[in-house]
Design an enzyme around this catalytic site. Structure first.
Site, PDB file in Angstrom:
ATOM      1  N   THR A 186       0.819  -1.219   0.000  1.00  8.92           N
ATOM      2  CA  THR A 186       0.000   0.000   0.000  1.00  8.92           C
ATOM      3  C   THR A 186       0.855   1.273   0.000  1.00  8.92           C
ATOM      4  OG1 THR A 186      -1.631  -1.202   1.272  1.00  8.92           O
ATOM      5  CG2 THR A 186      -1.827   1.187   1.303  1.00  8.92           C
ATOM      6  N   SER A 192      -6.444   0.266  -2.456  1.00  3.17           N
ATOM      7  CA  SER A 192      -7.147  -0.793  -3.192  1.00  3.17           C
ATOM      8  C   SER A 192      -6.631  -0.918  -4.626  1.00  3.17           C
ATOM      9  CB  SER A 192      -8.649  -0.492  -3.232  1.00  3.17           C
ATOM     10  OG  SER A 192      -9.146  -0.364  -1.924  1.00  3.17           O
ATOM     11  N   GLY A 225       2.889  -3.056   8.231  1.00  7.29           N
ATOM     12  CA  GLY A 225       3.048  -3.764   9.504  1.00  7.29           C
ATOM     13  C   GLY A 225       4.488  -4.196   9.715  1.00  7.29           C
ATOM     14  N   ARG A 365     -28.482 -13.282  32.917  1.00  4.15           N
ATOM     15  CA  ARG A 365     -28.903 -11.939  33.294  1.00  4.15           C
ATOM     16  C   ARG A 365     -30.425 -11.876  33.336  1.00  4.15           C
ATOM     17  NH1 ARG A 365     -26.913  -7.449  35.755  1.00  4.15           N
ATOM     18  NH2 ARG A 365     -27.870  -5.558  34.962  1.00  4.15           N
ATOM     19  N   GLY A 452     -24.871  -2.291  30.057  1.00  2.00           N
ATOM     20  CA  GLY A 452     -23.729  -1.528  30.569  1.00  2.00           C
ATOM     21  C   GLY A 452     -22.515  -2.409  30.786  1.00  2.00           C
ATOM     22  N   THR A 473     -11.095  -3.960   5.942  1.00  2.00           N
ATOM     23  CA  THR A 473     -10.367  -3.120   4.994  1.00  2.00           C
ATOM     24  C   THR A 473      -9.085  -3.774   4.488  1.00  2.00           C
ATOM     25  OG1 THR A 473     -11.255  -1.147   6.048  1.00  2.00           O
ATOM     26  CG2 THR A 473      -9.268  -0.850   4.738  1.00  2.00           C
ATOM     27  N   GLU A 475      -6.153  -6.580   3.537  1.00  2.00           N
ATOM     28  CA  GLU A 475      -6.220  -7.780   2.673  1.00  2.00           C
ATOM     29  C   GLU A 475      -7.351  -7.630   1.655  1.00  2.00           C
ATOM     30  OE1 GLU A 475      -4.181 -10.276   2.482  1.00  2.00           O
ATOM     31  OE2 GLU A 475      -2.981  -9.944   4.286  1.00  2.00           O
ATOM     32  N   ASP A 477     -10.199  -4.319   0.561  1.00  2.00           N
ATOM     33  CA  ASP A 477     -11.396  -3.663   1.094  1.00  2.00           C
ATOM     34  C   ASP A 477     -12.643  -4.472   0.689  1.00  2.00           C
ATOM     35  OD1 ASP A 477     -12.899  -0.991   1.870  1.00  2.00           O
ATOM     36  OD2 ASP A 477     -13.690  -1.670  -0.059  1.00  2.00           O
TER      37      ASP A 477
HETATM   38  C1  LIG Z   1      -3.918  -1.424  10.546  1.00  2.00           C
HETATM   39  C2  LIG Z   1      -3.564  -1.560   9.103  1.00  2.00           C
HETATM   40  C3  LIG Z   1      -2.589  -2.459   8.719  1.00  2.00           C
HETATM   41  C4  LIG Z   1      -2.208  -2.553   7.385  1.00  2.00           C
HETATM   42  N1  LIG Z   1      -1.163  -3.360   7.047  1.00  2.00           N
HETATM   43  C5  LIG Z   1      -0.680  -3.306   5.780  1.00  2.00           C
HETATM   44  C6  LIG Z   1       0.528  -3.968   5.429  1.00  2.00           C
HETATM   45  O1  LIG Z   1       1.162  -4.602   6.267  1.00  2.00           O
HETATM   46  N2  LIG Z   1       0.956  -3.874   4.159  1.00  2.00           N
HETATM   47  C7  LIG Z   1       0.280  -3.192   3.203  1.00  2.00           C
HETATM   48  O2  LIG Z   1       0.725  -3.155   2.054  1.00  2.00           O
HETATM   49  N3  LIG Z   1      -0.866  -2.538   3.499  1.00  2.00           N
HETATM   50  C8  LIG Z   1      -1.347  -2.569   4.753  1.00  2.00           C
HETATM   51  N4  LIG Z   1      -2.505  -1.898   5.084  1.00  2.00           N
HETATM   52  C9  LIG Z   1      -3.193  -1.148   4.055  1.00  2.00           C
HETATM   53  C10 LIG Z   1      -4.500  -1.778   3.630  1.00  2.00           C
HETATM   54  O3  LIG Z   1      -4.262  -2.942   2.908  1.00  2.00           O
HETATM   55  C11 LIG Z   1      -5.289  -0.733   2.843  1.00  2.00           C
HETATM   56  O4  LIG Z   1      -5.734   0.203   3.806  1.00  2.00           O
HETATM   57  C12 LIG Z   1      -6.441  -1.334   2.076  1.00  2.00           C
HETATM   58  O5  LIG Z   1      -5.968  -2.064   0.996  1.00  2.00           O
HETATM   59  C13 LIG Z   1      -7.421  -0.264   1.571  1.00  2.00           C
HETATM   60  O6  LIG Z   1      -6.773   0.737   0.896  1.00  2.00           O
HETATM   61  P1  LIG Z   1      -7.000   2.268   1.299  1.00  2.00           P
HETATM   62  O7  LIG Z   1      -6.803   2.390   2.756  1.00  2.00           O
HETATM   63  O8  LIG Z   1      -6.157   3.075   0.417  1.00  2.00           O
HETATM   64  O9  LIG Z   1      -8.508   2.517   1.021  1.00  2.00           O
HETATM   65  P2  LIG Z   1      -9.198   3.050  -0.385  1.00  2.00           P
HETATM   66  O10 LIG Z   1      -8.811   2.110  -1.437  1.00  2.00           O
HETATM   67  O11 LIG Z   1      -8.829   4.471  -0.549  1.00  2.00           O
HETATM   68  O12 LIG Z   1     -10.678   2.900   0.024  1.00  2.00           O
HETATM   69  C14 LIG Z   1     -11.383   3.915   0.758  1.00  2.00           C
HETATM   70  C15 LIG Z   1     -12.883   3.708   0.572  1.00  2.00           C
HETATM   71  O13 LIG Z   1     -13.208   3.831  -0.806  1.00  2.00           O
HETATM   72  C16 LIG Z   1     -13.962   2.728  -1.235  1.00  2.00           C
HETATM   73  N5  LIG Z   1     -13.541   2.340  -2.598  1.00  2.00           N
HETATM   74  C17 LIG Z   1     -12.280   2.270  -3.098  1.00  2.00           C
HETATM   75  N6  LIG Z   1     -12.305   1.807  -4.354  1.00  2.00           N
HETATM   76  C18 LIG Z   1     -13.599   1.568  -4.648  1.00  2.00           C
HETATM   77  C19 LIG Z   1     -14.277   1.042  -5.780  1.00  2.00           C
HETATM   78  N7  LIG Z   1     -13.624   0.649  -6.881  1.00  2.00           N
HETATM   79  N8  LIG Z   1     -15.611   0.908  -5.727  1.00  2.00           N
HETATM   80  C20 LIG Z   1     -16.292   1.280  -4.624  1.00  2.00           C
HETATM   81  N9  LIG Z   1     -15.712   1.767  -3.524  1.00  2.00           N
HETATM   82  C21 LIG Z   1     -14.384   1.907  -3.530  1.00  2.00           C
HETATM   83  C22 LIG Z   1     -13.630   1.595  -0.260  1.00  2.00           C
HETATM   84  O14 LIG Z   1     -14.729   0.697  -0.158  1.00  2.00           O
HETATM   85  C23 LIG Z   1     -13.361   2.338   1.023  1.00  2.00           C
HETATM   86  O15 LIG Z   1     -14.555   2.472   1.744  1.00  2.00           O
HETATM   87  C24 LIG Z   1      -2.890  -1.792   6.408  1.00  2.00           C
HETATM   88  C25 LIG Z   1      -3.903  -0.918   6.789  1.00  2.00           C
HETATM   89  C26 LIG Z   1      -4.213  -0.769   8.125  1.00  2.00           C
HETATM   90  C27 LIG Z   1      -5.240   0.255   8.515  1.00  2.00           C
END
Ligand SMILES: Cc1cc2nc3c(=O)[nH]c(=O)nc-3n(C[C@H](O)[C@H](O)[C@H](O)COP(=O)(O)OP(=O)(O)OC[C@H]3O[C@@H](n4cnc5c(N)ncnc54)[C@H](O)[C@@H]3O)c2cc1C
Length: 696
Positions: A186, A192, A225, A365, A452, A473, A475, A477
């Site tokens: 990412t 995504s 990570g 409860r 509560g 989100t 692995e 979204d």
């Molecule tokens: C705690 C944590 C650990 C992570 N660990 C890793 C890691 O180790 N290595 C790594 O590479 N990544 C890691 N990630 C990243 C994670 O894989 C990405 O956050 C994820 O792939 C989503 O990408 P984004 O956050 O850019 O969301 P976006 O792609 O920007 O999505 C944001 C919103 O837009 C919507 N959206 C996007 N595209 C579309 C579409 N085509 N149609 C409809 N809706 C859409 C989505 O549904 C979502 O609600 C991590 C993230 C977090 C928060």
């Protein structure tokens, strides 16, 4: 805050007020209920007005045996190890820094002290790997994810995208966590949309190296990570640039994966050209150190290209068994579905914990009751059954569905059968999205169902909810993954009309599509007998009919809109329809798997219990989408009404065997941990009081 008793005084209005003797008798009765919780069941059931049939007699031992995972012994070893090590248990209050260190210690202790090494199972026997991951996640969800980053993401990328030379060089050190690593896909501007990544790896033929660069701030690797504190290496996904001998200068070969050292092996200092920042405190999973990485002309040897799907020779020539950038990209991502499979599987584990805590608590409860009688268990309120019983049924359904997924995935890893690869790809996307979304919503419902006391951190819903939330989100979204399922269904639909073969999970479409194309049968649309509604054939037909109908109408709509809007615009115009289609398909697969599991259960009493739960799952889902069935007259009004009544009745029946059903999840006490999730009210209230500091 005002207590609910005052606001609900009408329920206790004066005509029913007790005298002192009655109050004493009621208290004694309640005390006896605490000492003998099964009494609660029988007394309260009588008060429920719904016509009850005999309660099913469930053999919990047999049901537990049937539900037990294949590798429970290994999981017990993990549980036992951590039970015996209070220093490795995560306290309720802990700082981010301490939590990260504790998770690393947990991982090191698992591997080096308990001698449980998950890495070799990542490819050789994923079932074992997921079982270990689930057990680790029950110690602390952060620990489960940290383990996943090390072995499934970093380690998995080396094994699945690399070749023998990489395995030989890195296996042992990844295995014993000498080489903690990251999976850096990412970027700040692209999550995504992986194909939009901008980090570049340019081949330098003079030095036989790749040069890794972050060309702009949007290309900083983000959320990675293990990067903020512990990682020594990262698998970096970058566009491979090869020099050309023409005016272009370089040719973009698409996204490839490279092993990049990020910290010094001895000093742990960040290496030259690498910049690492900390992503900071998160909503949950604070035991995992997520960081951001920027590269400035970082040189790595040519051998560090993970070259299973594409290689660069000494002279800069590119070779691949796959003809196009898209095919190579699909193959690369296809190898990474294991993470999704693991998340779907762990999500069910978390749902089991939450459902166990909430139902056990709801059984003991007691609030309110009929005039001059004992208070009743909150689980005897129809509204409470409505919240928790379909959820319990779904937990069973997901249990079998994710087992099927893990089995298919394990088989795929052995055979590399093409059809199976396609099947697992779509099934893992669909189940991961469906199950994690469901679990996330359920965690809030469970918290609320416990009132509560559900809000006390010690009762776990807060941390489970916060830690699990991001499962929706990472692995992939969920909304994006469901679109992959829909796209696959449409592809299969076209294949069907071309006379091609359908992959295994999709096979049902062949028959149901024909059924859809004919009109609903006016006779069966009115059948409302219980035997008919509880017939697996009726249930599956209904699920599949809905999917087929959604698929056919989506195909027609897409074709219509693409004339004016083009492919992308038409897809977007039909997006909600497509998401519903994907969910509907996944529900069909879940139900089919559940029905098979019921049939295969060898013990008659367990089979009867599972059949009841499976019927509740089916009825609840149909009722949930009754509008769709009514709109096309697949179900007449009388049938819809009968389904509603049956759903309530089945919820009630399931409530009668709730204790047995949650006990069959066989969650050890230290996994449940929450005081209010203990087996008996006495244990629960005692531990809960002690937690707050009352002397016993
Ligand atoms: C705690 C944590 C650990 C992570 N660990 C890793 C890691 O180790 N290595 C790594 O590479 N990544 C890691 N990630 C990243 C994670 O894989 C990405 O956050 C994820 O792939 C989503 O990408 P984004 O956050 O850019 O969301 P976006 O792609 O920007 O999505 C944001 C919103 O837009 C919507 N959206 C996007 N595209 C579309 C579409 N085509 N149609 C409809 N809706 C859409 C989505 O549904 C979502 O609600 C991590 C993230 C977090 C928060």
């Amino acid at each position: 805050m005002e207590s609910s008793s005052s606001s609900s005084s009408s329920l206790n209005s004066n005509p029913t007020a007790e005298n002192d003797d009655q109050t004493t008798a009621r208290r004694i009765h309640r005390l006896s209920l605490h000492l003998n919780p099964t009494l609660t069941d029988t007394t309260t059931i009588e008060m429920v007005t719904c016509a009850a049939r005999a309660k099913l007699d469930v053999n919990t031992t047999q049901l537990t045996l049937f539900m037990r995972g294949k590798h429970r012994d290994l999981q017990e070893k993990v549980y036992e190890f951590f039970r015996s090590r209070p220093d490795l248990q995560t306290p309720i209050e802990i700082s981010t820094e301490e939590h990260r260190e504790l998770c690393m210690k947990q991982l090191l202790a698992l591997v080096r002290e308990a001698g449980i090494k998950p890495f070799k199972y990542v490819v050789d026997d994923p079932f074992v790997y997921f079982a270990i991951g689930e057990a680790a996640g029950s110690v602390d969800v952060s620990f489960g994810i940290k383990l996943g980053v090390q072995y499934s993401l970093w380690g998995g990328s080396v094994l699945n995208l690399g070749t023998k030379k990489h395995r030989d060089k890195y296996f042992d050190a990844i295995d014993n966590v000498e080489y903690p690593g990251c999976f850096a896909m990412t970027e700040l501007h692209h999550g995504s949309n992986v194909q939009g990544l901008q980090t570049v790896a340019t081949f330098d033929p003079l030095t036989d190296e790749f040069v890794i660069d972050t060309p702009n701030d949007g290309a900083i690797k983000w959320w990675i990570g293990n990067a903020a504190v512990h990682g020594k290496f990262a698998t970096v996904f970058a566009k491979l640039m090869l020099p050309t001998h023409d005016a272009r200068g370089f040719s973009d070969m698409g996204v490839h994966a490279f092993i990049v050292p990020i910290r010094d092996m001895e000093t742990h200092e960040t290496l030259p050209g690498v910049e690492i920042q900390d992503c900071g405190h998160k909503v949950g999973l604070n035991g995992v150190d997520n960081g951001a990485l920027r590269f400035r002309s970082v040189r790595i040897p040519r051998d560090n290209l993970l070259n299973r799907f594409g290689d660069v020779a000494r002279d800069g020539t590119y070779t691949s068994s796959l003809p196009t950038i898209n095919k190579r990209f699909a193959a690369t991502l296809g190898e990474l579905v294991g993470g999704r499979v693991g998340l779907a599987y762990s999500s069910v584990g978390i749902l089991k914990v939450a459902v166990t805590i909430a139902t056990r608590y709801s059984l003991f409860r007691q609030q309110f009751g009929p005039p001059k009688q004992a208070e009743i268990s909150i689980l005897d309120y129809q509204s409470h059954q409505h919240k928790l019983m379909p959820m319990l049924a779904s937990t069973y359904a997901f249990h079998f569905a994710t087992l099927l997924l893990v089995e298919k995935y394990s088989e795929m890893k052995k055979t590399h059968d093409e059809e199976l690869v396609a099947d697992v790809h779509a099934l893992s996307a669909g189940l991961k999205a469906y199950v994690t979304s469901y679990t996330s919503k359920s965690l809030s419902i469970c918290r609320e169902a416990c009132g509560g006391h559900g809000y006390a951190a010690v009762n776990r819903f807060g941390s489970l909810r916060n830690d699990h939330d991001i499962f929706q989100t990472f692995e992939g979204d969920n909304t994006v993954l469901l679109q992959q399922v829909a796209a696959d269904l449409l592809k299969q639909y076209k294949e069907k009309f071309k006379g091609g073969t359908l992959t295994v999970t999709w096979n049902y479409l062949r028959e149901s599509m024909n059924a859809y194309l004919s009109q609903p049968n006016p006779l069966t649309s009115r059948w409302e007998g219980e035997d008919h509604l509880r017939d697996p054939k009726f249930q599956l037909d209904a699920f599949r009919y809905r999917t087929s109908r959604l698929l056919q109408s989506a195909a027609v709509r897409l074709q219509k809109h693409s004339k004016n809007l083009g492919g992308f615009g038409a897809w977007n115009r039909c997006l909600n329809h497509l998401l519903t289609l994907a969910e509907s398909h996944i529900e069909s697969v879940i139900l089919e798997t559940f029905i098979k599991a019921v049939k295969n259960c060898p013990d008659a009493s367990s089979r009867a219990a599972l059949k009841l739960v499976c019927d509740l799952y089916a009825m609840d889902r149909i009722w949930n989408d009754i509008g769709t069935y009514r709109n096309v007259d697949y179900m007449a009004p009388n049938k819809a009404k009968a389904i509603h009544k049956l759903t309530e009745y089945l919820s009630f029946q399931v409530r009668n065997i709730t204790r047995e059903l949650v006990d069959a999840f066989d969650m050890p006490d230290h996994v449940i941990r929450a005081p209010i999730g203990k087996q008996t009210p006495v244990e629960a209230y005692t531990e809960y009081r002690q937690h707050v500091g009352f002397q016993m």
